[in-house]
Design an enzyme around this catalytic site. Sequence first.
Site, PDB file in Angstrom:
ATOM      1  CB  ILE A  61      18.339  76.618   7.086  1.00  0.00           C
ATOM      2  CG1 ILE A  61      17.822  75.381   7.822  1.00  0.00           C
ATOM      3  CG2 ILE A  61      17.204  77.280   6.299  1.00  0.00           C
ATOM      4  CD1 ILE A  61      16.778  75.676   8.893  1.00  0.00           C
TER       5      ILE A  61
ATOM      6  CG  ASP B 203      27.933  82.361   9.065  1.00  0.00           C
ATOM      7  OD1 ASP B 203      28.602  82.070  10.076  1.00  0.00           O
ATOM      8  OD2 ASP B 203      26.917  81.722   8.710  1.00  0.00           O
TER       9      ASP B 203
ATOM     10  CB  ILE C 238      23.975  89.549  13.748  1.00  0.00           C
ATOM     11  CG1 ILE C 238      23.856  88.531  14.900  1.00  0.00           C
ATOM     12  CG2 ILE C 238      23.900  88.862  12.393  1.00  0.00           C
ATOM     13  CD1 ILE C 238      22.504  87.866  15.007  1.00  0.00           C
TER      14      ILE C 238
ATOM     15  CB  SER D 293      19.940  76.239  15.654  1.00  0.00           C
ATOM     16  OG  SER D 293      20.978  75.481  15.048  1.00  0.00           O
TER      17      SER D 293
ATOM     18  CB  THR E 171      12.389  77.031  15.422  1.00  0.00           C
ATOM     19  OG1 THR E 171      12.044  75.691  15.753  1.00  0.00           O
ATOM     20  CG2 THR E 171      12.489  77.816  16.727  1.00  0.00           C
ATOM     21  CG  ASP E 172       8.309  73.361  14.693  1.00  0.00           C
ATOM     22  OD1 ASP E 172       9.471  73.374  15.162  1.00  0.00           O
ATOM     23  OD2 ASP E 172       7.795  72.323  14.206  1.00  0.00           O
ATOM     24  CD  GLU E 173      12.994  72.846  18.703  1.00  0.00           C
ATOM     25  OE1 GLU E 173      13.310  72.891  19.907  1.00  0.00           O
ATOM     26  OE2 GLU E 173      13.748  72.395  17.820  1.00  0.00           O
TER      27      GLU E 173
ATOM     28  CE1 TYR F 280      17.103  77.548  18.192  1.00  0.00           C
ATOM     29  CE2 TYR F 280      15.641  75.663  18.434  1.00  0.00           C
ATOM     30  CZ  TYR F 280      16.183  76.659  17.657  1.00  0.00           C
ATOM     31  OH  TYR F 280      15.795  76.794  16.344  1.00  0.00           O
TER      32      TYR F 280
ATOM     33  CB  SER G 157      17.082  82.249  22.875  1.00  0.00           C
ATOM     34  OG  SER G 157      17.340  81.188  21.986  1.00  0.00           O
ATOM     35  CE  LYS G 158      15.155  81.476  15.918  1.00  0.00           C
ATOM     36  NZ  LYS G 158      15.904  82.370  14.965  1.00  0.00           N
TER      37      LYS G 158
ATOM     38  CE1 TYR H  30      19.288  62.666  24.663  1.00  0.00           C
ATOM     39  CE2 TYR H  30      18.542  63.869  22.729  1.00  0.00           C
ATOM     40  CZ  TYR H  30      19.458  63.690  23.751  1.00  0.00           C
ATOM     41  OH  TYR H  30      20.530  64.531  23.866  1.00  0.00           O
TER      42      TYR H  30
END
Length: 357
Positions: A13, A33, A60, A85, A134-136, A160, A163-164, A217
Amino acid sequence: MRCLLITGGAGFIGSALVRYILGATADRVLVVDKLTYAGNLDSLAPVADHPHYRFARADIGDGPTMAQLLAEFQPDAIMHLAAESHVDRSIDGPAAFIDTNITGTSILLEAARGYWQTLPTAARAAFRFHHVSTDEVYGDLPNDGSQFNESSPYAPSSPYSASKAASDHLARAWMRTYGLPVLVTNCSNNYGPYHFPEKLIPLMIINALAGKPLPVYGDGGQIRDWLYVEDHARALYQVVTRGRPGETYVIGGHNERRNIDVVEALCGLLEQAGAPHPPGVVAFRQLITQVEDRPGHDRRYAIDAGKIARELGWRPQETFDSGMAKTVQWYLTHHEWWQRVLDGSYRGERLGLGPGQ
């Protein structure tokens, strides 16, 4: 002309965002990065010689280095996309996700706060810290037509997404406590050119071309809202330039599809494009293989992107069909890019990189 510091700008992204900004605006960009496995300088090759582009290999989580880069580059905004991610990797090894997504974000926020506090009054008022998520973080939805929006409660399912979620809370806390002008965006599943081959859509395309199984899956009934990455890049730029500090914007493609339907659509597009069948393969669909579902697998995501449409005028330009067709065609005509990922040679150019190189 703005100066934008983009973390994770060599990722999927992030690189799409950098290519969009340098192609469509007069802004200057500093990409920061760490170049883990998912960071690929080949994805930035189209803009590598652009006069407004600069690259720094940095972590970072290295506060002094981030403070130095901020002082030197003097950005008007930070767009924070650096993150681990991949859900499957987070299940196998969550520590890296905690280190980068939580600890790394907290260190970056502190570096940003220190820099922001040194700015003159007008520059402080104009500065933005845009945290991309993220929407997750919202968990999953029943198959009843409901959608995530900016008020949806957090219920992450994987290391994941947890953590986000933590990093989202940190970004908002730095605004509430310290006044740092923060924007948060939560996007649905992205796809498109330069997508790392471990992800569903590029994995299926590349496996199909090689005659390998297309692993799906469970029953393949998991539903995702698919967002073309170049549409997402446009949305992110709208938010950082026009969004209101303290606000959250969810970004989706209005393209809900079951995973099995995505894989079958890819097979059909490869057939339509005349992709050569590997030996022993009569039709790409015969490669579809059911595998055991992963632990804690979310069943459905869906996004109500009405707020960003109303307030910032953003809507996706690509439909599922048009975006998928472009994606398949890109992978068919960019063998060199993904072959260099598969054989690891894309990592051989990383040595000796530093600010400005």
